[in-house]
Design a protein around this motif. Structure first.
Motif, PDB file in Angstrom:
ATOM      1  N   ILE B  38       0.851  -1.193   0.000  1.00 22.68           N
ATOM      2  CA  ILE B  38       0.000   0.000   0.000  1.00 22.68           C
ATOM      3  C   ILE B  38       0.887   1.243   0.000  1.00 22.68           C
ATOM      4  O   ILE B  38       1.827   1.343   0.795  1.00 22.68           O
ATOM      5  CB  ILE B  38      -0.918   0.008   1.241  1.00 22.68           C
ATOM      6  CG1 ILE B  38      -1.830  -1.229   1.241  1.00 22.68           C
ATOM      7  CG2 ILE B  38      -1.741   1.295   1.321  1.00 22.68           C
ATOM      8  CD1 ILE B  38      -2.822  -1.330   0.098  1.00 22.68           C
ATOM      9  N   GLU B  40       0.933   5.675  -0.433  1.00 22.27           N
ATOM     10  CA  GLU B  40       0.101   6.887  -0.334  1.00 22.27           C
ATOM     11  C   GLU B  40       0.728   7.936  -1.236  1.00 22.27           C
ATOM     12  O   GLU B  40       1.847   8.390  -0.995  1.00 22.27           O
ATOM     13  CB  GLU B  40       0.084   7.345   1.123  1.00 22.27           C
ATOM     14  CG  GLU B  40      -1.046   8.284   1.425  1.00 22.27           C
ATOM     15  CD  GLU B  40      -1.128   8.620   2.919  1.00 22.27           C
ATOM     16  OE1 GLU B  40      -0.995   7.696   3.755  1.00 22.27           O
ATOM     17  OE2 GLU B  40      -1.294   9.813   3.229  1.00 22.27           O
ATOM     18  N   ILE B  41       0.027   8.302  -2.293  1.00 22.38           N
ATOM     19  CA  ILE B  41       0.573   9.283  -3.233  1.00 22.38           C
ATOM     20  C   ILE B  41      -0.498  10.332  -3.517  1.00 22.38           C
ATOM     21  O   ILE B  41      -1.626   9.991  -3.887  1.00 22.38           O
ATOM     22  CB  ILE B  41       1.019   8.603  -4.551  1.00 22.38           C
ATOM     23  CG1 ILE B  41       2.107   7.579  -4.237  1.00 22.38           C
ATOM     24  CG2 ILE B  41       1.532   9.624  -5.555  1.00 22.38           C
ATOM     25  CD1 ILE B  41       2.477   6.714  -5.399  1.00 22.38           C
ATOM     26  N   GLY B  43      -2.268  11.906  -1.642  1.00 23.08           N
ATOM     27  CA  GLY B  43      -3.463  11.684  -0.821  1.00 23.08           C
ATOM     28  C   GLY B  43      -4.176  10.388  -1.152  1.00 23.08           C
ATOM     29  O   GLY B  43      -5.007   9.920  -0.375  1.00 23.08           O
ATOM     30  N   TRP B  44      -3.876   9.783  -2.303  1.00 28.85           N
ATOM     31  CA  TRP B  44      -4.526   8.517  -2.681  1.00 28.85           C
ATOM     32  C   TRP B  44      -3.877   7.359  -1.932  1.00 28.85           C
ATOM     33  O   TRP B  44      -2.651   7.300  -1.835  1.00 28.85           O
ATOM     34  CB  TRP B  44      -4.375   8.265  -4.188  1.00 28.85           C
ATOM     35  CG  TRP B  44      -5.314   9.084  -5.019  1.00 28.85           C
ATOM     36  CD1 TRP B  44      -5.014  10.246  -5.671  1.00 28.85           C
ATOM     37  CD2 TRP B  44      -6.694   8.801  -5.287  1.00 28.85           C
ATOM     38  NE1 TRP B  44      -6.128  10.724  -6.313  1.00 28.85           N
ATOM     39  CE2 TRP B  44      -7.178   9.860  -6.093  1.00 28.85           C
ATOM     40  CE3 TRP B  44      -7.566   7.793  -4.916  1.00 28.85           C
ATOM     41  CZ2 TRP B  44      -8.490   9.906  -6.552  1.00 28.85           C
ATOM     42  CZ3 TRP B  44      -8.874   7.842  -5.362  1.00 28.85           C
ATOM     43  CH2 TRP B  44      -9.326   8.893  -6.170  1.00 28.85           C
ATOM     44  N   ILE B  45      -4.688   6.468  -1.460  1.00 31.53           N
ATOM     45  CA  ILE B  45      -4.153   5.246  -0.845  1.00 31.53           C
ATOM     46  C   ILE B  45      -4.341   4.145  -1.861  1.00 31.53           C
ATOM     47  O   ILE B  45      -5.476   3.742  -2.169  1.00 31.53           O
ATOM     48  CB  ILE B  45      -4.865   4.945   0.479  1.00 31.53           C
ATOM     49  CG1 ILE B  45      -4.658   6.143   1.415  1.00 31.53           C
ATOM     50  CG2 ILE B  45      -4.326   3.669   1.106  1.00 31.53           C
ATOM     51  CD1 ILE B  45      -5.323   6.019   2.736  1.00 31.53           C
ATOM     52  N   LEU B  46      -3.204   3.690  -2.425  1.00 31.11           N
ATOM     53  CA  LEU B  46      -3.254   2.805  -3.591  1.00 31.11           C
ATOM     54  C   LEU B  46      -2.452   1.549  -3.323  1.00 31.11           C
ATOM     55  O   LEU B  46      -1.616   1.499  -2.420  1.00 31.11           O
ATOM     56  CB  LEU B  46      -2.654   3.526  -4.805  1.00 31.11           C
ATOM     57  CG  LEU B  46      -3.305   4.876  -5.179  1.00 31.11           C
ATOM     58  CD1 LEU B  46      -2.445   5.603  -6.203  1.00 31.11           C
ATOM     59  CD2 LEU B  46      -4.717   4.672  -5.712  1.00 31.11           C
ATOM     60  N   ARG B  47      -2.692   0.547  -4.171  1.00 30.33           N
ATOM     61  CA  ARG B  47      -1.772  -0.586  -4.214  1.00 30.33           C
ATOM     62  C   ARG B  47      -0.658  -0.205  -5.180  1.00 30.33           C
ATOM     63  O   ARG B  47      -0.910   0.498  -6.155  1.00 30.33           O
ATOM     64  CB  ARG B  47      -2.486  -1.793  -4.815  1.00 30.33           C
ATOM     65  CG  ARG B  47      -3.440  -2.463  -3.896  1.00 30.33           C
ATOM     66  CD  ARG B  47      -4.329  -3.345  -4.717  1.00 30.33           C
ATOM     67  NE  ARG B  47      -5.002  -4.266  -3.830  1.00 30.33           N
ATOM     68  CZ  ARG B  47      -4.906  -5.598  -3.944  1.00 30.33           C
ATOM     69  NH1 ARG B  47      -4.228  -6.153  -4.917  1.00 30.33           N
ATOM     70  NH2 ARG B  47      -5.536  -6.369  -3.089  1.00 30.33           N
TER      71      ARG B  47
END
Ligand SMILES: Cc1cc2nc3c(=O)[nH]c(=O)nc-3n(C[C@H](O)[C@H](O)[C@H](O)COP(=O)(O)OP(=O)(O)OC[C@H]3O[C@@H](n4cnc5c(N)ncnc54)[C@H](O)[C@@H]3O)c2cc1C
Lengths: 479, 52
Positions: B38, B40-41, B43-47
């Protein structure tokens, strides 16, 4: 019986054993419980049957610290209290909310959830609730919880006929208890203000203050000052540990499949952390409210995602083409760490028309709460991504540590603490039975007795505690 | 042979030759990444796999 004035009441010659101050959800529930077992009760209500600017003016006050609602806007002063405009969102505090948290000082109640559970059946009848479904674990960290939107029972309206017909309950409107007098062991009487003037002292065997989560502290602080500590002999915590549920928009989500979580009538679903997650991250409880977004928000969100993860955005837009309702706003409401410095004080300069000092509320959100907000959204976002349920974007002001916005929901109008329950007289005002420490005949109803706030709306728990107190007193008081 | 090489000791040259295959191995191998990690870029929490 309902009397529109104290004068009319006096002529009726009613002899109460118990005097309840305030006819909101707490006061009305306790009165009905006592009346049902034949105990004569008077309910003194400061307001009338309807809203009036004159009555509301007694609620004006000042807040120092963080931005908060005007104190005469965040509550209502007439029969039925703030239930006259509550939203009817219901949930009982979680089991874990009653337990002490090693990472948050001054948490933990002297009772557990099991102590109020026997009353939940009655609460469901009063608030007209269906049964709650159990929480659904989404991951090891996040639970999908239920918050029932009830028909928002207006206590004044719902129970007016029943109270009017009661032989054991007398509701006296337009009668303001300005202060209690006490000798350090017992309350000896309540001073009244009615029809714009002093109306003498009211005497009863027992007194229960149910004047709301701000006013209970004000009334007792003022009473104690006037009686030289004779009303709340252990007053170190009086007015302190006041809490709200700060509430802010925290971000957005794109959902893989909106039907994954059944939403309620307003297209909302609610999520909270597991105890294990709270322990691991050392944060407070929180509730994430996921609300389906209108279409233009979806497009904006996907455009933003395209800058960071183009393939993901492409997949999302293809979903959108299939007209899936796939975006949501995320609001976060959280449990405040109980702090002695968040407190109700009496104004030194400003009094109401009856000469009672107005409230000066000192209220500030703490760094632990700020961490709860950020880590809570991260926790939810991580669960959504790991389980491929969707993707979350945290709002910039939260990620970059900017100030709280002042144009948002701000809080829940939930006034908790100030006369909290506990065993330590330095940190609490009432015992596990809601009796004021050191006093034989003074009890408190309402959310001012909450030790901690959990993340959910308070009135379901207030009503359960009121049923419990009514039950307790019906055993203590002989008919 | 350039002055530079002539000034190096035999031992240094042997060590450099031994290290060479290992270094090139490192260079050619893509960094080991966990697609499920996981991140965090913005503000996005992504795989991590979302960023492919
Ligand atoms: C806009 C809004 C929305 C809300 N939505 C929700 C929700 O969705 N879910 C939820 O759980 N909660 C909600 N609440 C909170 C809820 O209304 C309160 O928790 C609840 O009303 C508290 O009940 P109470 O009986 O303790 O106090 P109150 O309802 O405040 O009643 C106190 C009563 O005491 C009277 N009184 C005050 N001082 C005196 C005095 N000195 N002498 C005699 N009488 C006095 C007042 O006139 C009043 O009738 C909301 C509140 C607001 C303002």
């Amino acid at each position: 019986m309902i009397f529109d004035s104290y004068e009319a009441y006096k002529q009726a010659g009613f002899k109460p054993k118990v005097c309840i101050l305030g006819s909101g959800p707490a006061g009305t529930t306790i009165a009905r419980k006592l009346g049902a077992v034949g105990i004569p009760v008077v309910v003194l209500e400061a307001g009338s049957r309807e809203f009036s600017d004159e009555s509301q003016d007694f609620y004006r006050g000042k807040t120092v610290g963080d931005f908060y609602f005007d104190l005469d806007i965040t509550r209502l002063r007439f029969m039925g209290g703030s239930s006259n405009h509550w939203a009817g969102w219901c949930r009982v505090l979680d089991k874990q909310d009653f337990d002490p948290k090693a990472w948050a000082p001054d948490t933990g109640w002297p009772i557990s959830r099991a102590d109020i559970e026997p009353y939940l059946g009655e609460v469901h009848d009063i608030l007209e609730l269906p049964d709650f479904r159990p929480d659904v674990p989404v991951s090891d960290d996040i639970r999908w919880v239920q918050l029932i939107k009830s028909p928002a029972v207006r206590f004044g309206e719902k129970y007016a006929d029943e109270l009017d017909a009661s032989k054991n309950i007398a509701v006296v409107l337009n009668t303001y208890a300005t202060e209690l007098a006490g000798d350090g062991k017992r309350v000896t009487g309540a001073k009244l203000w009615s029809n714009g003037q002093d109306a003498g002292t009211f005497i009863a065997d027992y007194f229960i203050t149910c004047t709301g989560g701000l006013e209970n502290s004000r009334l007792l602080l003022w009473s104690n000052q006037r009686s030289n500590g004779g009303v709340v002999p252990n007053a170190a915590a009086l007015g302190r540990y006041w809490m709200e549920h700060p509430t802010f928009e925290g971000g957005n989500a794109i959902l893989a499949n909106y039907s994954e979580f059944e939403v309620d009538g307003s297209n909302e679903a609610f999520f909270s952390p597991t105890l294990a997650a709270m322990e691991r991250l050392q944060i407070m409880n929180f509730g994430i409210r996921l609300i389906e977004s209108p279409y233009p928000n979806v497009k904006k969100l996907i455009a933003d995602l395209a800058c960071t993860a183009p393939d993901m955005a492409e997949w999302m837009s293809s979903k959108l083409d299939q007209k899936l309702r796939c975006a949501a706003q995320l609001y976060v409401a959280w449990e405040q760490a109980p702090l002695a410095s968040n407190q109700i004080e009496l104004s030194k300069t400003d009094v109401d028309h009856a000469g009672v000092p107005r409230i000066e509320l000192h209220w500030k959100k703490s760094p632990l709460e700020r961490r709860t907000l950020l880590e809570g959204l991260r926790l939810f976002g991580t669960t959504m991504a790991q389980k491929n349920l969707g993707r979350v974007r945290i709002d910039d002001w939260i990620s970059n540590g900017s100030d709280y916005p002042t144009n948002e929901e701000t809080a829940g109008h939930h006034h908790m603490g100030g006369t909290r329950m506990g065993t330590d007289v330095l940190k609490s005002v009432v015992d596990a039975n809601c009796k004021v420490h050191g006093m034989d005949n003074l009890y408190i109803g309402g959310s001012s007795v909450f030790c901690t706030s959990g993340q959910c709306n308070p009135t379901t728990t207030i009503t359960a505690l009121a049923c419990r107190l009514g039950d307790h007193l019906s055993k203590v008081i002989s008919v | 042979m350039s002055n530079f090489i002539r000034n190096l000791s035999r031992r240094t040259i042997v060590q450099a030759l031994i290290a060479l295959p290992a270094l090139s191995l490192f260079r050619n191998q893509p960094a080991i990444v966990d697609a499920d990690e996981i991140v965090e870029i913005n503000g996005w929490i992504l795989r991590r796999s979302d960023l492919a």
